[in-house]
Scaffold this motif. Structure first.
Motif, short mmCIF file in Angstrom:
data_model
loop_
_atom_site.label_atom_id
_atom_site.label_comp_id
_atom_site.label_asym_id
_atom_site.label_seq_id
_atom_site.Cartn_x
_atom_site.Cartn_y
_atom_site.Cartn_z
N GLY A 53 -14.23 -1.57 -1.18
CA GLY A 53 -13.38 -1.02 -0.11
C GLY A 53 -11.93 -1.19 -0.48
N THR A 54 -11.06 -0.58 0.30
CA THR A 54 -9.63 -0.61 0.00
C THR A 54 -8.83 -0.88 1.26
OG1 THR A 54 -9.90 0.98 -1.81
CG2 THR A 54 -7.69 0.70 -0.93
N ILE A 55 -7.91 -1.84 1.16
CA ILE A 55 -6.96 -2.13 2.23
C ILE A 55 -5.65 -1.47 1.85
CG2 ILE A 55 -5.89 -3.91 3.65
CD1 ILE A 55 -8.93 -4.10 3.62
N GLU A 56 -5.14 -0.58 2.73
CA GLU A 56 -3.92 0.16 2.44
C GLU A 56 -2.75 -0.43 3.23
OE1 GLU A 56 -4.24 4.36 2.59
OE2 GLU A 56 -5.96 4.40 1.24
N TYR A 57 -1.63 -0.60 2.51
CA TYR A 57 -0.43 -1.17 3.12
C TYR A 57 0.76 -0.23 2.97
CZ TYR A 57 -2.79 -5.77 2.59
OH TYR A 57 -3.65 -6.83 2.64
N LEU A 58 1.68 -0.33 3.91
CA LEU A 58 3.05 0.15 3.72
C LEU A 58 3.88 -1.05 3.29
CD1 LEU A 58 3.84 2.52 6.74
CD2 LEU A 58 3.74 3.14 4.32
N TYR A 59 4.62 -0.88 2.22
CA TYR A 59 5.42 -1.98 1.69
C TYR A 59 6.89 -1.57 1.69
CZ TYR A 59 7.55 -5.12 -1.74
OH TYR A 59 8.38 -6.01 -2.39
N ALA A 60 7.73 -2.34 2.36
CA ALA A 60 9.16 -2.04 2.45
C ALA A 60 9.92 -2.82 1.39
CB ALA A 60 9.68 -2.38 3.84
#
Length: 450
Positions: free
Chosen positions: A273-280
């Protein structure tokens, strides 16, 4: 291990799974639509059965037909690939009822993490940072009030589905009601579920995702990260690993990994599975969603870890214990991998999908050059399905070397009979912003701003 597996998909991912099965000594069963009678996955499988007409709902989404073939053929497991039924909790539940193993997490986990609003709550409970926002919206008036409270710009997002549908960016609070109505209608038509929620729009931002693999014995590991910020209309075009935006930021990378493992454990996840992030750029990252399936971009992870994700999906589903501890997996240190999605589409500005018959083709090769595809001279690219023709993947010692290798491979790739986006990919690989490594999800807007 399973003796026979049915692959409930088509195209390059069906071919990819069949090849993995052949290497493992597992028999394969293909299903196909009337449009795919001569497709490569049909020719490669040990058995193949036509299950309906060319429209997805008549064939690759036809649960009754797929399960009938699985039971009749003696297949004891179904690999759903990605897309189609891969994140369909109801189908996974029906597989269980028929005594067939669904290669993926349990239907309960798919249900919980497929509901993006519920997934946000799970992430928060597991201590994973989430983007400021609100729960499900009930009306256009509430959307305007929440946009005012959160502060624009915001995103209105469908809780179901993906692929960029059911998403609207709102710059002014007074426009939120109209955007909610549009997103609700689009999501209802695409996914049969129009429920939407709202998040703060984080920009500029990077799209970074972490690959997880969990087995039935309590082992949960992360297999590095992928940068997926090169997107057009919320659809990924190019992915790379390790993420260049995390260069010199190993502490942040490790926090992302730990958060991903914690969330997988919290929901009882099993499989890939994959955990998706927004990274600033300020170092903060936020949970976006979890994909409870194999990702299109999984080959870049395979290249930097030397771990075959498809084979381990099958082994984990069969109850095999994953043998490596987290500290034995060393991605992001030894090499760099890049994947370019090769789509059947015309040039800018409209990127119109292309279909037809492949007259001839030349595929680049050499050390650490891979082309995942189902194409061959004479193959038909029908108009009924996703436009992706294949994926070109390279690996090299450094990012700079990987970029040069990918450019070389793209110039060698010839697909005659349909339009392909190789020139677009070469444009991206020559863009100064991309080359710097500090690019964001708005890269394509900058690339074609004129």
């Amino acid at each position: 291990m399973f003796k026979k597996i049915l692959i409930a998909n088509r195209g390059e991912i069906a071919v990819r799974v069949i090849r993995a099965c052949k290497e493992m000594g597992v028999q394969t069963v293909a299903v196909y639509s009337t449009a795919d009678a001569n497709a490569l996955h049909v020719q490669l499988a040990d058995e193949a059965y036509c299950i309906g007409g060319p429209r997805p709902q008549d064939s690759y989404l036809n649960e009754d037909a797929i399960l009938t073939v699985a039971v009749a053929s003696g297949a004891t497991a179904i690999h759903p690939g990605y897309g189609f039924l891969s994140e369909n909790a109801g189908f996974a539940r029906r597989c269980r009822e028929c005594g067939v193993v669904f290669v993926g997490p349990s239907p309960e986990v798919i249900e919980r993490m497929g509901d993006k609003d519920a997934a946000r709550r799970c992430a928060k409970e597991a201590g994973v940072p989430i983007v400021p926002g609100c729960d499900l919206l009930k009306s256009a008036e509430e959307a305007e009030r929440e946009a005012e409270r959160i502060g624009c710009p915001v995103l209105i997002k469908a809780r179901a589905g993906g692929g960029g549908r059911g998403i609207r960016k709102v710059e002014r609070a007074q426009d939120a009601g109209k955007a909610f109505t549009e997103a609700h209608a689009e999501a209802e038509a695409a996914f049969g579920d129009g429920e939407c929620y709202m998040e703060k729009f984080v920009a500029p931002a990077h799209h970074v995702e972490v690959q997880v693999l969990a087995d039935a014995h309590g082992n949960v590991v992360t297999l590095g990260e992928r940068e997926c910020s090169v997107q057009r209309r919320n659809q990924k075009l190019l992915e790379e690993s390790p993420a260049p935006c995390l260069e010199g930021r190993d502490d942040i990378r490790e926090r992302m990994y730990e958060a991903a493992r914690n969330l997988a454990r919290a929901v009882g996840y099993e499989g890939a599975g994959t955990i998706e992030y927004l990274y600033a750029d300020d170092g903060n990252f936020y949970f976006m969603e979890m994909n409870t399936r194999l990702q299109v971009e999984h080959p870049v992870t395979e290249f930097v870890t030397d771990i075959d994700l498809v084979k381990w999906q099958l082994r984990v589903a069969a109850g095999v214990e994953f043998p490596y501890a987290q500290d034995e997996i060393m991605p992001a240190k030894r090499s760099h991998a890049i994947e370019c999605r090769i789509n059947a589409e015309g040039p800018a500005p409209d990127y119109r999908p292309s279909c037809g018959t492949i007259h001839s083709m030349h595929v680049p090769n050499g050390p650490w050059v891979r082309f995942d595809s189902s194409l061959y001279p004479g193959a038909v690219v029908p108009p009924y399905y996703d436009s992706m023709l294949g994926k070109l993947i390279v690996r090299a010692g450094t990012r700079e070397e990987a970029i040069r290798k990918m450019r070389s491979a793209l110039t060698e790739l010839i697909i005659d009979g349909v339009d392909a986006n190789t020139e677009l990919q070469l444009d991206i690989l020559s863009n100064p912003e991309f080359l710097s490594g500090i690019y964001h999800t708005n890269l394509m807007e900058h690339l074609y701003e004129d």
